[in-house]
Design an enzyme around this catalytic site. Structure first.
Site, PDB file in Angstrom:
ATOM      1  N   THR A 130     -46.199  13.208 -63.268  1.00 48.00           N
ATOM      2  CA  THR A 130     -47.081  14.004 -62.897  1.00 48.00           C
ATOM      3  C   THR A 130     -48.263  14.901 -63.858  1.00 48.00           C
ATOM      4  OG1 THR A 130     -47.158  16.303 -61.722  1.00 48.00           O
ATOM      5  CG2 THR A 130     -45.275  15.753 -63.023  1.00 48.00           C
ATOM      6  N   ASP A 131     -49.158  15.140 -63.389  1.00 47.92           N
ATOM      7  CA  ASP A 131     -50.059  16.007 -64.357  1.00 47.92           C
ATOM      8  C   ASP A 131     -49.472  17.349 -64.843  1.00 47.92           C
ATOM      9  OD1 ASP A 131     -50.365  17.336 -62.072  1.00 47.92           O
ATOM     10  OD2 ASP A 131     -52.427  17.143 -61.797  1.00 47.92           O
ATOM     11  N   GLU A 132     -48.556  17.762 -64.156  1.00 47.02           N
ATOM     12  CA  GLU A 132     -48.196  19.179 -64.272  1.00 47.02           C
ATOM     13  C   GLU A 132     -47.363  19.108 -65.585  1.00 47.02           C
ATOM     14  OE1 GLU A 132     -46.194  21.215 -61.248  1.00 47.02           O
ATOM     15  OE2 GLU A 132     -47.571  20.543 -59.780  1.00 47.02           O
ATOM     16  N   TYR A 156     -39.861  22.648 -62.431  1.00 45.51           N
ATOM     17  CA  TYR A 156     -40.164  21.269 -61.847  1.00 45.51           C
ATOM     18  C   TYR A 156     -40.904  20.602 -63.124  1.00 45.51           C
ATOM     19  CZ  TYR A 156     -42.982  17.823 -59.827  1.00 45.51           C
ATOM     20  OH  TYR A 156     -43.293  16.800 -59.666  1.00 45.51           O
ATOM     21  N   LYS A 160     -39.861  17.106 -65.060  1.00 43.50           N
ATOM     22  CA  LYS A 160     -40.355  15.988 -65.269  1.00 43.50           C
ATOM     23  C   LYS A 160     -40.800  15.688 -66.569  1.00 43.50           C
ATOM     24  CE  LYS A 160     -41.779  13.827 -62.180  1.00 43.50           C
ATOM     25  NZ  LYS A 160     -40.996  12.668 -61.464  1.00 43.50           N
TER      26      LYS A 160
END
Ligand code: NAD
Ligand code: DAU
Length: 342
Positions: A130-132, A156, A160
């Protein structure tokens, strides 16, 4: 294509089930077996995959990716040669309530999968990330590139990021042929109604308040789920091992604009909007620089937001039963905990 038996984790969820849908009707992949493992957690829904049951090259196995013995059996029984890993706890707000499931499913689960991939000499392993993991951008910052530092802010995104680091370490240390994709916010059919777009559609349909965090000006880069699926397949087939590929929709929008668009399309009043207290640690802005995947793999997003959001709203309107099945015990409990006191 030299892979024949792909293990796909977490495909009873939103993106994974759309990925099976993207592949299974394609004549070119009819000789590739798609073996799905999913533990059908709160957001995993076997109905999401019912369309695939008639295909002889599809198989579903209920199981947990943390169960190494089961993973080994699946790999041996099905002669698995490659893995695409979607399975995860995926909701930021839940990770703020309780981080432990994120540590177990996202970090430990990935390590278990990597270990069996190493042991059985899996020829290709793709991590759906994810970009997060890159953290948050200021309003004038350039979009994230693959070279940005990894600075996650929520439990979260921390889980990741940790998983991504493990994946890369298996490339460097164990010479496992890995690929990582990092995508921005997806929307489309079958997304669990705890995420912004399906939650707002669901509440608007039912004339319930639409809870907007903070000032509603946090920005996300939206991509229609089928575009993400196409990008993953592209990276899986043409990506270079040990590389990360950013994926995004080149479609930045503040949350309040999304909410107002949904209300307008459903013919509902903006009076339903309720500003509520902000998400702790709320990332202000995500935006992806997708030059690498565009230039190296010739992939671009195809579905513009206007079309994508209409298709999404139509899907939810035509699948009220799907949503009614979900909006039961566990979901109501979560909803009360998350929004009850806001
Ligand atoms: P989702 O929550 O809809 O689905 C996750 C699936 O994983 C569920 O079916 C669940 O049952 C399964 N699962 C969870 N833990 C498992 C375990 N231990 N063993 C087996 N199955 C397990 O999530 P999603 O939105 O489809 O996201 C899929 C992946 O894509 C995740 O890795 C997520 O981090 C990533 N991602 C999501 C987005 C987005 O906008 N939704 C964007 C970028 C990346
Ligand atoms: O960027 C990719 C990520 O996008 C994925 O890795 C995650 O799995 C996915 O859940 C998503 O994370 P976000 O936190 O960006 O998505 P969410 O739909 O939860 O929230 C989108 C924005 O909307 C965010 O700024 C918070 C806001 N929001 C969300 C909810 C659920 C609200 O204002 N109100 C809400 O009720």
């Amino acid at each position: 294509m030299n892979h024949k038996n792909i293990l796909i984790t977490g495909a009873a969820g939103f993106i994974g089930s759309n990925f099976i849908d993207y592949l299974i009707y394609d004549e070119e992949i009819k000789d590739i077996n798609l073996i799905v493992i999913d533990n059908l957690s709160y957001c995993g829904n076997l109905n999401n995959l019912s369309f695939a049951e008639k295909f002889s090259n599809y198989k579903f196995i209920k199981g947990d990716i943390c169960d190494s013995a089961l993973l080994e059996k699946i790999i041996q029984d099905n002669n698995i040669d490659s893995i695409i890993h979607f399975a995860a706890e995926s909701h930021v707000d839940r990770s703020i309530m309780d981080s432990t499931p994120f540590l177990i499913n996202n970090v430990l689960g990935t390590v278990k999968l990597l270990d069996v991939a190493k042991k059985y000499k899996i020829s290709k392993y793709l991590q759906v990330s994810t970009d997060e993991v890159y953290g948050s951008l200021g309003s004038d910052d350039h979009g994230f590139t693959e070279k940005n530092n990894i600075t996650p802010n929520s439990p979260y995104s921390a889980s990741k990021a940790a998983a991504d680091h493990f994946v890369m370490s298996y490339y460097t240390t164990h010479k496992l042929n890995v690929l990582i994709t990092r995508c921005s916010n997806n929307y489309g059919p079958k997304q669990f109604p705890e995420k912004l777009i399906p939650l707002m559609i669901q509440n608007a349909i039912n004339n319930k308040e639409l809870p907007v965090y903070g000032d509603g000006m946090n920005v996300r880069d939206w991509i229609y789920v089928k575009d993400h699926c196409a990008a993953i397949w592209k990276v899986f087939n043409e990506g270079e091992f040990g590389e990360v590929y950013n994926i995004g929709g080149e479609c930045e929008k503040p949350n309040i604009e999304i909410v107002k668009t949904i209300l307008k399309k459903l013919g509902k009043s903006e009076k339903l909007i309720k500003y509520v207290s902000d998400r702790p640690g709320h990332d202000r802005r995500y935006a992806m620089d997708i030059s690498k995947i565009k230039n190296q793999l010739n992939w671009t997003p195809k579905i513009d937001f206007e079309k994508g959001i209409e298709a999404t709203i139509d899907w939810y309107l035509n699948n009220l039963e799907w949503i009614n099945d979900i909006v039961s015990g566990e979901y109501l409990e979560y909803y009360k905990k998350q929004y009850g006191e806001k």
